[in-house]
Design an enzyme around this catalytic site. Structure first.
Site, PDB file in Angstrom:
ATOM      1  N   TRP A   1       0.847  -1.201   0.000  1.00 27.08           N
ATOM      2  CA  TRP A   1       0.000   0.000   0.000  1.00 27.08           C
ATOM      3  C   TRP A   1       0.879   1.247   0.000  1.00 27.08           C
ATOM      4  CZ3 TRP A   1      -4.764   1.586  -0.925  1.00 27.08           C
ATOM      5  CH2 TRP A   1      -5.840   0.692  -0.806  1.00 27.08           C
TER       6      TRP A   1
ATOM      7  N   TRP B   1     -18.217  21.625   2.210  1.00 25.17           N
ATOM      8  CA  TRP B   1     -17.728  21.366   3.562  1.00 25.17           C
ATOM      9  C   TRP B   1     -18.234  22.437   4.523  1.00 25.17           C
ATOM     10  CZ3 TRP B   1     -15.688  16.727   3.700  1.00 25.17           C
ATOM     11  CH2 TRP B   1     -14.999  16.217   2.598  1.00 25.17           C
TER      12      TRP B   1
ATOM     13  N   ASN C   1      -3.327   2.623  13.781  1.00 24.25           N
ATOM     14  CA  ASN C   1      -3.890   2.724  12.435  1.00 24.25           C
ATOM     15  C   ASN C   1      -5.414   2.602  12.404  1.00 24.25           C
ATOM     16  OD1 ASN C   1      -3.411   2.970   9.531  1.00 24.25           O
ATOM     17  ND2 ASN C   1      -4.265   0.910   9.433  1.00 24.25           N
TER      18      ASN C   1
END
Length: 311
Positions: free
Chosen positions: A143, A171, A206
């Site tokens: 990745w 946003w 993570n």
């Protein structure tokens, strides 16, 4: 350019990755934008040369240029020593990576990422180990190279959505909400624990990174670039390609990203990955009211994204 101008020979060597940007491409030489076919091609190429040669540079240190030049200290160039320390990496901690990687209380991550960032560990040695010991851990290393080649081939992602269809998202970018998120004061314990861990240690687990990133972009509707910039400021393992790729993944705007309607429920994430709240209690001692109600935030997010995104 300076060295060449002075007729000094310059040699470039691949070091940071196993395969550089043009080595893993489609048959038509175009870059991959989906991870799985990239990974398959990567593995195919790796298997044709495995194991990659590892080099110990120590015997060559004596060849370094000798000079009487006095290199300035960190203090002389404006740095001050931080109280935050980089932990030593430990591959033993990831032997069961595929079983333990999602549970922050277990503290079973390798702490390799800052070492990969600064080159204090060999990617070749690491990949050769992962191939033998843990294919799931190997996938994470792939990745890393996937996001590197995305940044190379699509430099616009540095400050723009990979998927232009997401450019129309309105946003909210509420500065008070962003401040609460940064300080770990959202009222969602798993989010607040992650942000406080980051602020105090320069590290965040993570799984928790995904939760806090989803919360900022989906619950609070704050531009992923705000979160990306804050992580860039705080993370010891900050690398532009991975940080950018993962933030765009969370927002849904990146290549091979989570669909926009995938919105992490912080309470469900807690039940799955920190059920006894061991990780949470380490960082959050108080109970406080959530700054936004989950169901309301989810529906608001879906409405805003649906209006903007045409995929």
């Amino acid at each position: 350019n300076l060295l060449v101008a002075k007729e000094v020979t310059v040699l470039a060597f691949k070091d940071q990755v196993i395969f550089e940007e043009a080595e893993i491409v489609k048959a038509d030489s175009l870059p991959y934008t989906v991870y799985t076919p990239f990974k398959n091609k990567w593995l195919e190429k790796y298997n044709s040369i495995a194991p990659v040669q590892e080099w110990d540079a120590t015997p060559y240190f004596s060849n370094f240029f000798k000079s009487t030049f006095e290199f300035p200290s960190l203090g002389q160039i404006g740095f001050i020593l931080s109280s935050i320390k980089v932990k030593p990496h430990n591959l033993k901690l990831v032997a069961n990576y595929h079983e333990t990687r999602d549970f922050p209380a277990l503290d079973s991550t390798s702490y390799l990422s800052p070492h990969l960032r600064f080159g204090t560990v060999s990617i070749r040695k690491l990949v050769n180990w992962a191939v033998r010991k843990n294919p799931v851990f190997l996938s994470e290393l792939i990745w890393r190279e996937f996001f590197m080649q995305i940044l190379f081939h699509f430099p616009k992602v540095k400050n723009r959505n990979f998927k232009s269809a997401y450019d129309g998202i309105e946003w909210r970018n509420d500065e008070a909400d962003f401040k609460r998120w940064c300080e770990g004061k959202t009222g969602y314990p798993i989010v607040d624990a992650g942000m406080r861990e980051l602020n105090e240690t320069g590290f965040m687990h993570n799984r928790v990174r995904m939760v806090v990133a989803s919360f900022l972009t989906k619950h609070l509707l704050i531009d992923w670039r705000w979160g990306e910039a804050y992580f860039a400021e705080k993370l010891l393992d900050y690398e532009l390609s991975a940080n950018n790729g993962n933030w765009q993944w969370a927002a849904g705007s990146g290549c091979d990203a989570a669909p926009y309607f995938r919105i992490f429920n912080p309470e469900e994430q807690t039940k799955k990955f920190d059920a006894e709240e061991i990780y949470i209690r380490k960082w959050v001692k108080e109970k406080s009211k959530p700054i936004v109600e989950h169901k309301f935030a989810r529906e608001r997010c879906l409405d805003v994204y649906k209006k903007a995104v045409k995929e």
